[in-house]
Design a protein around this motif. Structure first.
Motif, PDB file in Angstrom:
ATOM      1  N   GLY A 298       0.865  -1.184   0.000  1.00  0.00           N
ATOM      2  CA  GLY A 298       0.000   0.000   0.000  1.00  0.00           C
ATOM      3  C   GLY A 298       0.893   1.223   0.000  1.00  0.00           C
ATOM      4  N   ILE A 299       0.308   2.388  -0.098  1.00  0.00           N
ATOM      5  CA  ILE A 299       1.122   3.616  -0.083  1.00  0.00           C
ATOM      6  C   ILE A 299       0.345   4.717   0.629  1.00  0.00           C
ATOM      7  CG2 ILE A 299       0.364   4.592  -2.320  1.00  0.00           C
ATOM      8  CD1 ILE A 299       3.438   5.142  -2.858  1.00  0.00           C
ATOM      9  N   GLY A 300       1.042   5.747   1.070  1.00  0.00           N
ATOM     10  CA  GLY A 300       0.385   6.846   1.793  1.00  0.00           C
ATOM     11  C   GLY A 300      -0.271   6.303   3.047  1.00  0.00           C
ATOM     12  N   GLY A 301      -1.528   6.645   3.238  1.00  0.00           N
ATOM     13  CA  GLY A 301      -2.233   6.193   4.435  1.00  0.00           C
ATOM     14  C   GLY A 301      -2.393   4.689   4.496  1.00  0.00           C
ATOM     15  N   SER A 302      -2.251   4.024   3.369  1.00  0.00           N
ATOM     16  CA  SER A 302      -2.392   2.568   3.361  1.00  0.00           C
ATOM     17  C   SER A 302      -1.060   1.869   3.645  1.00  0.00           C
ATOM     18  CB  SER A 302      -2.954   2.112   2.011  1.00  0.00           C
ATOM     19  OG  SER A 302      -4.204   2.743   1.805  1.00  0.00           O
TER      20      SER A 302
ATOM     21  N   ALA B  41      -3.491  -3.259   0.294  1.00  0.00           N
ATOM     22  CA  ALA B  41      -4.226  -2.240   1.055  1.00  0.00           C
ATOM     23  C   ALA B  41      -4.348  -0.978   0.215  1.00  0.00           C
ATOM     24  CB  ALA B  41      -3.491  -1.936   2.361  1.00  0.00           C
ATOM     25  N   SER B  42      -5.550  -0.695  -0.226  1.00  0.00           N
ATOM     26  CA  SER B  42      -5.757   0.526  -1.006  1.00  0.00           C
ATOM     27  C   SER B  42      -7.223   0.918  -0.917  1.00  0.00           C
ATOM     28  CB  SER B  42      -5.364   0.307  -2.467  1.00  0.00           C
ATOM     29  OG  SER B  42      -5.709   1.440  -3.239  1.00  0.00           O
ATOM     30  N   LYS B  43      -7.463   2.107  -0.429  1.00  0.00           N
ATOM     31  CA  LYS B  43      -8.845   2.567  -0.315  1.00  0.00           C
ATOM     32  C   LYS B  43      -9.535   2.513  -1.676  1.00  0.00           C
ATOM     33  CE  LYS B  43     -11.528   6.584   1.066  1.00  0.00           C
ATOM     34  NZ  LYS B  43     -11.560   7.898   1.683  1.00  0.00           N
TER      35      LYS B  43
ATOM     36  N   THR C  66      -7.049   1.688  -6.997  1.00  0.00           N
ATOM     37  CA  THR C  66      -6.649   2.155  -8.323  1.00  0.00           C
ATOM     38  C   THR C  66      -5.296   2.867  -8.272  1.00  0.00           C
ATOM     39  OG1 THR C  66      -7.834   4.214  -7.942  1.00  0.00           O
ATOM     40  CG2 THR C  66      -9.032   2.517  -9.149  1.00  0.00           C
ATOM     41  N   THR C  67      -4.730   2.997  -7.091  1.00  0.00           N
ATOM     42  CA  THR C  67      -3.474   3.749  -6.959  1.00  0.00           C
ATOM     43  C   THR C  67      -2.359   3.050  -7.740  1.00  0.00           C
ATOM     44  OG1 THR C  67      -4.200   4.490  -4.799  1.00  0.00           O
ATOM     45  CG2 THR C  67      -1.853   4.705  -5.253  1.00  0.00           C
ATOM     46  N   GLN C  68      -1.720   3.815  -8.631  1.00  0.00           N
ATOM     47  CA  GLN C  68      -0.771   3.228  -9.586  1.00  0.00           C
ATOM     48  C   GLN C  68       0.309   2.384  -8.905  1.00  0.00           C
ATOM     49  OE1 GLN C  68       2.152   5.826 -11.453  1.00  0.00           O
ATOM     50  NE2 GLN C  68       1.691   4.944 -13.460  1.00  0.00           N
TER      51      GLN C  68
ATOM     52  N   MET D 126       0.665  17.230   6.981  1.00  0.00           N
ATOM     53  CA  MET D 126       0.942  18.047   5.790  1.00  0.00           C
ATOM     54  C   MET D 126      -0.036  17.790   4.649  1.00  0.00           C
ATOM     55  SD  MET D 126       5.003  17.782   6.395  1.00  0.00           S
ATOM     56  CE  MET D 126       5.692  18.465   4.922  1.00  0.00           C
ATOM     57  N   GLU D 127      -0.523  16.548   4.522  1.00  0.00           N
ATOM     58  CA  GLU D 127      -1.551  16.312   3.501  1.00  0.00           C
ATOM     59  C   GLU D 127      -2.877  16.923   3.989  1.00  0.00           C
ATOM     60  OE1 GLU D 127      -3.005  12.271   2.034  1.00  0.00           O
ATOM     61  OE2 GLU D 127      -1.554  12.708   0.473  1.00  0.00           O
ATOM     62  N   SER D 128      -3.032  17.028   5.290  1.00  0.00           N
ATOM     63  CA  SER D 128      -4.275  17.604   5.828  1.00  0.00           C
ATOM     64  C   SER D 128      -4.260  19.133   5.758  1.00  0.00           C
ATOM     65  CB  SER D 128      -4.470  17.179   7.290  1.00  0.00           C
ATOM     66  OG  SER D 128      -4.662  15.782   7.379  1.00  0.00           O
TER      67      SER D 128
ATOM     68  N   ASP E 270      -9.320  16.814   2.346  1.00  0.00           N
ATOM     69  CA  ASP E 270      -9.123  16.514   0.916  1.00  0.00           C
ATOM     70  C   ASP E 270      -7.621  16.560   0.620  1.00  0.00           C
ATOM     71  OD1 ASP E 270      -8.472  19.203   0.827  1.00  0.00           O
ATOM     72  OD2 ASP E 270     -10.215  19.812  -0.337  1.00  0.00           O
ATOM     73  N   GLN E 271      -7.222  16.284  -0.592  1.00  0.00           N
ATOM     74  CA  GLN E 271      -5.795  16.269  -0.962  1.00  0.00           C
ATOM     75  C   GLN E 271      -5.649  16.472  -2.465  1.00  0.00           C
ATOM     76  OE1 GLN E 271      -7.003  13.459   0.993  1.00  0.00           O
ATOM     77  NE2 GLN E 271      -7.926  12.802  -0.929  1.00  0.00           N
ATOM     78  N   TRP E 272      -6.266  17.551  -2.970  1.00  0.00           N
ATOM     79  CA  TRP E 272      -6.217  17.781  -4.419  1.00  0.00           C
ATOM     80  C   TRP E 272      -4.798  18.006  -4.902  1.00  0.00           C
ATOM     81  CZ3 TRP E 272     -10.514  16.149  -6.339  1.00  0.00           C
ATOM     82  CH2 TRP E 272     -11.707  16.281  -5.609  1.00  0.00           C
ATOM     83  N   GLY E 273      -3.944  18.441  -3.987  1.00  0.00           N
ATOM     84  CA  GLY E 273      -2.564  18.765  -4.366  1.00  0.00           C
ATOM     85  C   GLY E 273      -1.745  17.575  -4.844  1.00  0.00           C
ATOM     86  N   VAL E 274      -2.252  16.353  -4.688  1.00  0.00           N
ATOM     87  CA  VAL E 274      -1.462  15.216  -5.159  1.00  0.00           C
ATOM     88  C   VAL E 274      -1.835  14.834  -6.596  1.00  0.00           C
ATOM     89  CG1 VAL E 274      -1.217  14.326  -2.808  1.00  0.00           C
ATOM     90  CG2 VAL E 274      -3.035  13.433  -4.264  1.00  0.00           C
ATOM     91  N   GLU E 275      -2.867  15.493  -7.144  1.00  0.00           N
ATOM     92  CA  GLU E 275      -3.420  15.040  -8.433  1.00  0.00           C
ATOM     93  C   GLU E 275      -2.562  15.376  -9.649  1.00  0.00           C
ATOM     94  OE1 GLU E 275      -5.933  13.042  -8.694  1.00  0.00           O
ATOM     95  OE2 GLU E 275      -6.257  13.106  -6.530  1.00  0.00           O
TER      96      GLU E 275
HETATM   97  O1  F6P Z   1      -1.357  10.545  -1.793  1.00  0.00           O
HETATM   98  C1  F6P Z   1      -2.698  10.590  -2.115  1.00  0.00           C
HETATM   99  C2  F6P Z   1      -3.475   9.466  -1.498  1.00  0.00           C
HETATM  100  O2  F6P Z   1      -4.770   9.558  -1.987  1.00  0.00           O
HETATM  101  C3  F6P Z   1      -3.465   9.469   0.030  1.00  0.00           C
HETATM  102  O3  F6P Z   1      -4.342  10.366   0.579  1.00  0.00           O
HETATM  103  C4  F6P Z   1      -3.758   8.039   0.314  1.00  0.00           C
HETATM  104  O4  F6P Z   1      -3.465   7.707   1.636  1.00  0.00           O
HETATM  105  C5  F6P Z   1      -2.855   7.371  -0.690  1.00  0.00           C
HETATM  106  O5  F6P Z   1      -2.951   8.190  -1.849  1.00  0.00           O
HETATM  107  C6  F6P Z   1      -3.194   5.953  -1.015  1.00  0.00           C
HETATM  108  O6  F6P Z   1      -4.478   5.812  -1.546  1.00  0.00           O
HETATM  109  P1  F6P Z   1      -5.187   4.404  -1.662  1.00  0.00           P
HETATM  110  O7  F6P Z   1      -5.369   3.857  -0.283  1.00  0.00           O
HETATM  111  O8  F6P Z   1      -6.489   4.662  -2.343  1.00  0.00           O
HETATM  112  O9  F6P Z   1      -4.302   3.510  -2.478  1.00  0.00           O
END
Ligand code: F6P
Length: 538
Positions: free
Chosen positions: A151-155, A204-206, A209-211, A352-354, A496-501
């Motif tokens: 997983g990545i980020g919060g995951s 683990a991914s909310k 679809t996270t690349q 910082m993402e918040s 939200d976290q539009w800045g990562v888009e």
């Molecule tokens: O970095 C952007 C983000 O959307 C985070 O907020 C999130 O924790 C991370 O990517 C991983 O997202 P996902 O759990 O959908 O793979």
């Protein structure tokens, strides 16, 4: 609502700042012999000493007025009531429901979500017990010995932080690894010494679809099948944690092996949802419930305690004071506990993402500095690296020291030495060493400026008894709610976290352009040249 800088409380704080800006912490302590305990607050097993922050009782009064003017109390209620406070994504924000005891009611659009939370917790517990006792077997009948969270980020950050923080309470016969980076080295190194027949992957991914995560998940599946051959093995070696059942199925994971959560759980607020499955596997169901109990204790404190004794509110407001009045743009998080080595990295995403936002909820420019830059290292390592700048540099770096009364691995007097260092750093930063004192030590005059410590450098010290699951839960919830407090003052959306888009979109476009055959590059001249050089040398 009036804009922040036009508000009465803000002007009062500005006037107050002009009066107190040159008052040294030495003077504040000299004036009030009780300061060291008067500015300390205890909640959910955490004792937080704010006395070494550059605030007076009047500063706090004015900050509480500011909080009242910004309707902080009502905004806290809105979150706990499940209102859609994440306006730009039209979502409720209910990480507090993830740790609500069974029997509580927290409704989203008229539906009580607490039973759903406990249903998933029950499934996670049954699964964790099976894996931990060897009831869950791999495809060839071997027991699972390795768990790899992909997983990545919060995951990733919450799970890896919690695993490292609570490692003392985990069974050593299970190995845990965490893969996040799309850099293939991450997966290659994490699996190099593992046997696929004994390895369980948690994808683990909310969004599913996270690349980075999907690429790592596919490569992990290929690694697994390269030895186990039969695609039916996926069912025994892959489970998913997600809100997106359709994508989980598409990937080939049976929804029976999926643990769900909900759109009202933000990624960086998800370590206590099913995203914490690896944490539960490591701690066992009871350990995970202890962690949730710690979160919940801090939630209750935040929701119901007057601002004067409310730990997250105090932490959040003092952060606003440091940032917008004292001009500090950063916070150093300095845990004096090796188990918390990933805690600063975890807090980086949370804070910082918040709060790394430049427009208000209404879309106007925020006219003050928002989210501070969080960073840090465990003590005492940082002392031999960057503390020089904090003590004698030109920038103001407020510090959060975190320490524990009891050592989890007692060894001689290591723990006393560790804690002596923690206490000494806060003292040195606050009081410094004036030139007169340096001279009194007969230091040659030309060295006096070099050996002088100006002091007046703010810090908070958080002390708890033991770094156990409950304490960790309370500590994380403290920062979560301090972040929300600040976002309310700044009138920004912490969720939200539009800045990562933009970076994601551009990476997709460039990804398709890396083949040398791709004729035309239409980026700026720098990006074009970099891509060309990469193409010719890859
Ligand atoms: O970095 C952007 C983000 O959307 C985070 O907020 C999130 O924790 C991370 O990517 C991983 O997202 P996902 O759990 O959908 O793979």
């Amino acid at each position: 609502m009036t804009t922040l800088t036009a508000s009465r409380a803000w002007s009062a704080l500005q006037e107050h700042h002009a009066e107190v800006k040159d008052v040294h912490l030495r003077e504040l302590f000299a004036r009030d012999s009780e300061r060291g305990t008067r500015f300390a607050v205890e909640a959910a097993g955490l004792y937080a000493d704010f006395s070494k922050q550059r605030v007076t009782s009047r500063t706090l009064e004015l900050l509480f007025s500011l909080a009242a003017e910004r309707s902080l109390g009502a905004r806290i209620d809105s979150m706990f009531k499940g209102e859609r406070i994440n306006l730009t994504e039209d979502r409720a924000v209910l990480h507090v429901a993830l740790r609500a005891p069974a029997g509580r009611t927290i409704a989203v659009d008229g539906t009580n979500v607490v039973p759903q939370v406990h249903e998933v917790l029950g499934r996670m517990s049954a699964f964790a017990d099976q894996v931990r006792t060897g009831g869950w077997k791999g495809f060839t009948g071997k027991r699972i010995k390795n768990v790899v969270n992909v997983g990545i980020g919060g995951s990733d950050l919450g799970p890896v932080m919690a695993y490292e923080a609570l490692r003392h309470f985990t069974p050593r016969e299970l190995t845990f690894r965490f893969v996040s980076n799309v850099d293939s080295t991450d997966l290659a190194e994490a699996t190099a010494d593992l046997d696929p027949a004994e390895t369980l992957f948690i994808i683990a991914s909310k969004t599913f679809t996270t690349q980075e995560t999907m690429m790592n998940a596919s490569s992990a599946r290929a690694w697994c099948l390269s030895k186990l051959k039969d695609p039916a093995a996926v069912a025994k070696h892959f489970v998913a944690v997600s809100t997106n059942e359709a994508e989980v199925k598409k990937f080939g994971i049976d929804p029976a092996n999926m643990f769900g959560f909900w759109d009202w759980v933000g990624g960086r607020y998800s370590m206590d949802s099913a995203i914490g499955l690896s944490t539960m596997l490591a701690l066992g169901p009871q350990g995970f419930r202890d962690l949730l109990a710690g979160f919940h204790a801090m939630d209750e404190h935040f929701r119901s305690t007057p601002f004067e004794r409310n730990l997250p509110v105090l932490m959040g407001l003092i952060g606003v004071w440091n940032s917008d009045f004292l001009g500090a743009s950063t916070v150093a998080v300095l845990p004096y506990d090796q188990y918390l080595k990933r805690f600063p990295a975890y807090l980086q995403q949370l804070t910082m993402e918040s709060n790394g936002k430049r427009v208000t909820l209404g879309g106007l420019d925020v006219q003050v500095g928002t989210g501070a830059i969080y960073w840090g290292e465990p003590g005492t390592n940082g002392q031999h690296s960057f503390y020089q700048l904090i003590h004698q540099g030109t920038r103001l770096v407020p510090c959060d020291f975190i320490g524990f009364a009891k050592a989890l691995n007692p060894l001689g007097n290591h723990h006393d030495v560790l804690m002596a260092n923690l206490f000494a750093q806060g003292e040195a930063l606050a009081f410094g060493k004036p030139p007169e004192q340096v001279r009194a030590e007969k230091v040659p005059e030309q060295l006096v400026p070099h050996k002088t410590f100006p002091g007046n450098r703010p810090s908070t010290t958080i002390l708890a008894d033991t770094l156990d699951p409950k304490t960790l839960g309370a500590l994380v919830a403290l920062y979560e709610h301090a972040v929300y407090t600040q976002s309310v003052i700044w009138d920004i959306n912490a969720f939200d976290q539009w800045g990562v888009e933009l970076g994601k979109v551009l990476a997709k476009r460039i990804g398709a352009e890396l083949e040398p055959a791709e004729p035309k590059l239409e980026h700026d001249s720098s990006t074009n040249a970099l891509i060309k050089r990469y193409r010719s040398r890859r």
